[in-house]
Scaffold this motif. Structure first.
Motif, PDB file in Angstrom:
ATOM      1  N   UNK A  29      17.395   8.875   2.283  1.00 45.47           N
ATOM      2  CA  UNK A  29      17.085   9.888   3.248  1.00 45.47           C
ATOM      3  C   UNK A  29      15.427   9.804   3.696  1.00 45.47           C
ATOM      4  N   UNK A  30      15.258  10.511   4.459  1.00 48.70           N
ATOM      5  CA  UNK A  30      13.635  10.241   5.217  1.00 48.70           C
ATOM      6  C   UNK A  30      12.643  10.401   3.968  1.00 48.70           C
ATOM      7  N   UNK A  31      13.017  11.133   2.980  1.00 43.52           N
ATOM      8  CA  UNK A  31      12.059  11.118   1.867  1.00 43.52           C
ATOM      9  C   UNK A  31      12.013  10.117   0.995  1.00 43.52           C
ATOM     10  N   UNK A  32      12.953   9.489   0.922  1.00 40.88           N
ATOM     11  CA  UNK A  32      13.172   8.329   0.255  1.00 40.88           C
ATOM     12  C   UNK A  32      12.457   7.082   1.176  1.00 40.88           C
ATOM     13  N   UNK A  33      12.832   7.261   2.356  1.00 43.52           N
ATOM     14  CA  UNK A  33      12.380   5.947   3.063  1.00 43.52           C
ATOM     15  C   UNK A  33      10.944   6.304   3.279  1.00 43.52           C
ATOM     16  N   UNK A  34      10.221   7.272   3.399  1.00 44.52           N
ATOM     17  CA  UNK A  34       8.988   7.705   3.725  1.00 44.52           C
ATOM     18  C   UNK A  34       8.370   7.294   2.633  1.00 44.52           C
ATOM     19  N   UNK A  35       8.645   7.317   1.343  1.00 42.76           N
ATOM     20  CA  UNK A  35       8.009   6.753  -0.023  1.00 42.76           C
ATOM     21  C   UNK A  35       8.015   5.304  -0.048  1.00 42.76           C
ATOM     22  N   UNK A  36       8.925   4.666   0.344  1.00 48.73           N
ATOM     23  CA  UNK A  36       9.285   3.299   0.482  1.00 48.73           C
ATOM     24  C   UNK A  36       8.368   2.676   1.418  1.00 48.73           C
ATOM     25  N   UNK A  37       8.078   3.199   2.550  1.00 47.48           N
ATOM     26  CA  UNK A  37       7.127   2.794   3.798  1.00 47.48           C
ATOM     27  C   UNK A  37       5.772   2.776   3.019  1.00 47.48           C
ATOM     28  N   UNK A  38       5.264   3.839   2.283  1.00 46.99           N
ATOM     29  CA  UNK A  38       4.095   4.036   1.699  1.00 46.99           C
ATOM     30  C   UNK A  38       3.928   3.018   0.738  1.00 46.99           C
ATOM     31  N   UNK A  39       4.926   3.076  -0.027  1.00 47.84           N
ATOM     32  CA  UNK A  39       4.507   1.693  -1.030  1.00 47.84           C
ATOM     33  C   UNK A  39       4.444   0.356  -0.446  1.00 47.84           C
ATOM     34  N   UNK A  40       5.164   0.094   0.625  1.00 50.92           N
ATOM     35  CA  UNK A  40       5.060  -1.486   1.144  1.00 50.92           C
ATOM     36  C   UNK A  40       3.844  -1.365   1.977  1.00 50.92           C
ATOM     37  N   UNK A  41       3.279  -0.424   2.342  1.00 47.71           N
ATOM     38  CA  UNK A  41       2.037  -0.356   3.002  1.00 47.71           C
ATOM     39  C   UNK A  41       0.901  -0.930   2.198  1.00 47.71           C
ATOM     40  N   UNK A  42       1.173  -0.560   0.733  1.00 44.43           N
ATOM     41  CA  UNK A  42       0.093  -1.179   0.027  1.00 44.43           C
ATOM     42  C   UNK A  42      -0.021  -2.593   0.126  1.00 44.43           C
ATOM     43  N   UNK A  43       1.007  -3.282   0.359  1.00 42.84           N
ATOM     44  CA  UNK A  43       0.863  -4.626   0.417  1.00 42.84           C
ATOM     45  C   UNK A  43       0.048  -5.101   1.714  1.00 42.84           C
ATOM     46  N   UNK A  44       0.803  -4.367   2.826  1.00 39.07           N
ATOM     47  CA  UNK A  44       0.392  -4.472   4.300  1.00 39.07           C
ATOM     48  C   UNK A  44      -1.215  -4.189   4.240  1.00 39.07           C
TER      49      UNK A  44
END
Length: 267
Positions: A29-44
């Motif tokens: 859901x949007x909560x899960x995806x939002x957390x995944x985006x935040x995590x991936x952005x650590x690499x970016x």
């Protein structure tokens, strides 16, 4: 940021993002995806020193796809009138897919159990896809009157051809791990008990490699798939210029001349 629906760990230069809703078969859901985006952005954004990303799911499945229960912000129907089922793609799901494609490091998916719907798309987005014997891939959208999304109609025909992609999407059939390997959807299939170890073995190798060159390989392949030979040669020429400017290239040449293993730093 503290995460409620995913876990993020780093070891041996490898970041592992685990979708952690096993009681919901890791539905999204949007909560899960939002957390995944935040995590991936650590690499970016250079906030993580990891040089490879692994994406997997907790428990008995990779992800069952979007959470369709009413009120879950996963794109499911509500009790009101017509909804825009594509809106959540624009605001969340597609944003994550774009982030994954643009990663500055190699990206592996470790697929355990079902990878359905949007979960199937994310599972197939990896540069290297390791599937457990129990894994299967499912484009289930037709069963609820929707169309494949999160990049699947772009990725699947390129991976397995138009005929197989059309069959998979229109008939809503489960594609087993072995058949997925036969079709060229996944890189390899391993026993369930070996999935984590095999994935980490590959990830550790990539994390110790020439990160800039590996990233140019991952982006170069996708760039060239829709280009003519002449355009593809131009992409390679540009990427070779960029790779040739890296410290890892200098180290690789020196190690070759000195007949020793290269010690790449990702720079």
């Amino acid at each position: 940021m503290a995460y409620a629906h995913i876990t993020w760990t780093e070891a041996d230069g490898v970041a592992t993002l685990t979708i952690n809703r096993p009681d919901k078969l890791n539905s999204l859901n949007t909560d899960v995806i939002g957390e995944m985006i935040d995590a991936v952005d650590q690499l970016r954004d250079g906030l993580s020193s990891a040089r490879c990303l692994v994406l997997t799911g907790a428990g008995r499945g990779f992800s069952s796809g979007a959470d369709l229960a009413p009120g879950t912000a996963g794109g499911g129907p509500s009790t009101g009138g017509p909804i825009d089922a594509g809106k959540v793609l624009e605001t969340h799901f597609n944003v994550l897919m774009e982030r994954l494609f643009a990663l500055p490091v190699p990206f592996i998916t470790a697929v355990n159990g079902p990878a359905a719907g949007a979960g199937c798309s994310y599972a197939l987005a990896g540069d290297i896809i390791v599937a457990a014997k129990s894994a299967y891939f499912l484009q289930a959208f037709v069963n609820i009157g929707l169309v494949p999304d999160v990049g699947s109609t772009w990725m699947l025909p390129r991976m397995i051809g138009r005929a197989r992609a059309t069959r998979m999407m229109m008939l809503g059939e489960r594609i087993s791990a072995d058949l997925a390997y036969e079709w060229g959807m996944v890189s390899e299939v391993v026993e369930d008990a070996d999935l984590a170890a095999r994935t980490h073995e590959i990830a550790k190798k990539l994390a110790g490699g020439p990160t800039k060159a590996l990233t140019l390989i991952r982006t170069g392949i996708r760039d060239c798939m829709d280009k003519s030979l002449t355009e593809g040669l131009m992409v390679e020429r540009r990427n070779q210029m960029l790779a040739g400017r890296s410290a890892d290239f200098a180290e690789g040449v020196m190690a070759f001349l000195q007949k020793r293993p290269a010690q790449f730093t990702g720079k």
